[in-house]
Design a protein around this motif. Structure first.
Motif, mmCIF file in Angstrom:
data_model
loop_
_atom_site.group_PDB
_atom_site.id
_atom_site.type_symbol
_atom_site.label_atom_id
_atom_site.label_comp_id
_atom_site.label_asym_id
_atom_site.label_seq_id
_atom_site.Cartn_x
_atom_site.Cartn_y
_atom_site.Cartn_z
ATOM 1 N N ASP A 1 51.680 20.480 140.445
ATOM 2 C CA ASP A 1 52.095 20.994 139.145
ATOM 3 C C ASP A 1 52.776 22.343 139.379
ATOM 4 O O ASP A 1 52.092 23.358 139.489
ATOM 5 C CB ASP A 1 50.881 21.131 138.227
ATOM 6 C CG ASP A 1 51.277 21.649 136.846
ATOM 7 O OD1 ASP A 1 52.158 21.035 136.222
ATOM 8 O OD2 ASP A 1 50.721 22.673 136.406
ATOM 9 N N THR A 13 51.086 27.682 140.010
ATOM 10 C CA THR A 13 51.425 26.446 140.699
ATOM 11 C C THR A 13 50.129 25.898 141.285
ATOM 12 O O THR A 13 49.373 26.625 141.937
ATOM 13 C CB THR A 13 52.440 26.690 141.828
ATOM 14 O OG1 THR A 13 53.699 27.032 141.250
ATOM 15 C CG2 THR A 13 52.608 25.440 142.685
ATOM 16 N N GLU A 59 55.636 17.266 139.556
ATOM 17 C CA GLU A 59 56.141 17.250 138.182
ATOM 18 C C GLU A 59 57.543 17.841 138.153
ATOM 19 O O GLU A 59 57.806 18.877 138.782
ATOM 20 C CB GLU A 59 55.214 18.037 137.258
ATOM 21 C CG GLU A 59 55.562 17.862 135.784
ATOM 22 C CD GLU A 59 54.540 18.524 134.877
ATOM 23 O OE1 GLU A 59 53.829 17.803 134.143
ATOM 24 O OE2 GLU A 59 54.459 19.761 134.905
ATOM 25 N N THR A 61 59.366 19.844 136.680
ATOM 26 C CA THR A 61 59.512 21.056 135.883
ATOM 27 C C THR A 61 59.479 22.237 136.839
ATOM 28 O O THR A 61 59.090 22.108 137.998
ATOM 29 C CB THR A 61 58.360 21.205 134.871
ATOM 30 O OG1 THR A 61 57.106 21.221 135.580
ATOM 31 C CG2 THR A 61 58.351 20.079 133.863
ATOM 32 N N GLY A 64 59.944 22.188 140.637
ATOM 33 C CA GLY A 64 59.711 20.823 141.100
ATOM 34 C C GLY A 64 60.808 20.227 141.963
ATOM 35 O O GLY A 64 60.558 19.720 143.055
ATOM 36 N N PRO A 85 57.452 14.844 132.611
ATOM 37 C CA PRO A 85 56.385 14.917 131.611
ATOM 38 C C PRO A 85 56.660 13.979 130.446
ATOM 39 O O PRO A 85 57.801 13.857 129.991
ATOM 40 C CB PRO A 85 56.411 16.382 131.165
ATOM 41 C CG PRO A 85 57.128 17.111 132.264
ATOM 42 C CD PRO A 85 58.103 16.147 132.836
ATOM 43 N N LYS A 90 48.762 17.863 126.230
ATOM 44 C CA LYS A 90 47.898 18.024 127.393
ATOM 45 C C LYS A 90 46.496 17.505 127.108
ATOM 46 O O LYS A 90 45.858 16.922 127.993
ATOM 47 C CB LYS A 90 47.850 19.498 127.807
ATOM 48 C CG LYS A 90 49.186 20.034 128.283
ATOM 49 C CD LYS A 90 49.075 21.470 128.765
ATOM 50 C CE LYS A 90 50.423 21.969 129.289
ATOM 51 N NZ LYS A 90 50.329 23.319 129.873
ATOM 52 N N ASP A 132 46.672 24.802 134.320
ATOM 53 C CA ASP A 132 47.469 24.115 135.335
ATOM 54 C C ASP A 132 46.634 23.168 136.197
ATOM 55 O O ASP A 132 47.142 22.151 136.682
ATOM 56 C CB ASP A 132 48.174 25.148 136.221
ATOM 57 C CG ASP A 132 48.932 26.184 135.399
ATOM 58 O OD1 ASP A 132 50.040 25.876 134.965
ATOM 59 O OD2 ASP A 132 48.380 27.277 135.168
ATOM 60 N N ASP A 135 46.336 20.063 134.205
ATOM 61 C CA ASP A 135 47.610 19.332 134.251
ATOM 62 C C ASP A 135 47.744 18.549 135.559
ATOM 63 O O ASP A 135 48.158 17.385 135.557
ATOM 64 C CB ASP A 135 48.781 20.305 134.128
ATOM 65 C CG ASP A 135 48.981 20.792 132.699
ATOM 66 O OD1 ASP A 135 48.356 20.232 131.785
ATOM 67 O OD2 ASP A 135 49.767 21.739 132.504
ATOM 68 N N ALA A 136 47.412 19.201 136.690
ATOM 69 C CA ALA A 136 47.541 18.537 137.988
ATOM 70 C C ALA A 136 46.572 17.363 138.093
ATOM 71 O O ALA A 136 46.921 16.296 138.622
ATOM 72 C CB ALA A 136 47.284 19.542 139.112
ATOM 73 N N LEU A 139 47.965 14.482 136.029
ATOM 74 C CA LEU A 139 49.099 13.880 136.729
ATOM 75 C C LEU A 139 48.614 12.906 137.802
ATOM 76 O O LEU A 139 49.115 11.786 137.918
ATOM 77 C CB LEU A 139 49.956 14.974 137.355
ATOM 78 C CG LEU A 139 51.233 14.534 138.068
ATOM 79 C CD1 LEU A 139 52.272 14.067 137.064
ATOM 80 C CD2 LEU A 139 51.797 15.686 138.903
#
Length: 205
Positions: A1, A13, A59, A61, A64, A85, A90, A132, A135-136, A139
């Motif tokens: 991410d 990150t 990702e 973004t 990335g 995404p 989220k 984050d 998010d990771a 994913l």
């Protein structure tokens, strides 16, 4: 991410190394920093060279595309997938995998320096400044939900043992019951995949 910019105040990150063993998901190692693109590329290249992953998900973004380009140039045989995404929030992405956490199917390394921060972010989500790691995680679990066919790692990959009951032990032995049982009932030792990079926070004097 990937983050968007380095430095304090910007998003982190987050890189995570996951392994699926039977119905469980092992977070073998994690790298998290408010870093610039050069440091991020260096960390990811070292990790790919260390464990030769079956797939690298990035990702699409922030940094990335640059990350994907640099890693592909260094390791042409590595499979890299850029993930755009989707339109879900989220919270919706996380909720689609909450049964894995409640079912004790997410396993964390007991001695990882990032263990406490990882758990705390999930506990506080969505009321935390940064999300984050969540998010990771989402994913990775979205990817695994598609039952991907991954090639076996090369001989240089992360080592471990697989017993007759299908229990994989990465970089150390499994020990007894976990107190952080919102994520796992067994603890695993940290697999050193990413270069150590603890995020330093300045405290007021």
């Amino acid at each position: 991410d990937p983050g968007h910019r380095g430095g304090a105040g910007h998003s982190f990150t987050v890189m995570q190394a996951w392994s699926k063993i039977d119905d469980n998901f092992l977070l073998l190692d994690q790298w998290r920093a408010q870093a610039d693109i050069d440091e991020i590329v260096s960390a990811l290249i070292k990790a790919v060279g260390c464990c030769r992953p079956g797939m690298v998900l990035i990702e699409q973004t922030g940094f990335g595309q640059a990350l994907a380009r640099d890693v592909q140039r260094r390791f042409p045989g590595t499979t890299i997938r850029l993930i755009s995404p989707d339109q879900r929030s989220k919270s919706a992405r996380l909720l689609s995998h909450i049964h894995l956490i409640e079912g004790n199917r997410i396993k964390l390394a007991q001695d990882a320096w990032w263990h406490g921060d990882f758990v705390e972010e999930f506990v506080r989500f969505p009321n935390e400044n940064f999300d984050d790691q969540v998010d990771a995680f989402s994913l990775a679990m979205d990817f695994f939900a598609g039952n991907p066919a991954l090639e076996a790692p090369k001989s240089r990959a992360l080592g471990g043992t697989l017993n007759s009951r299908g229990m994989f032990t990465p970089a150390g032995k499994v020990i007894g019951a976990s107190t952080a049982n919102i994520f796992c009932r067994r603890k695993y030792h940290l697999a050193n995949i990413f270069p150590f990079r603890a995020q330093l926070v300045k405290k007021p004097v």
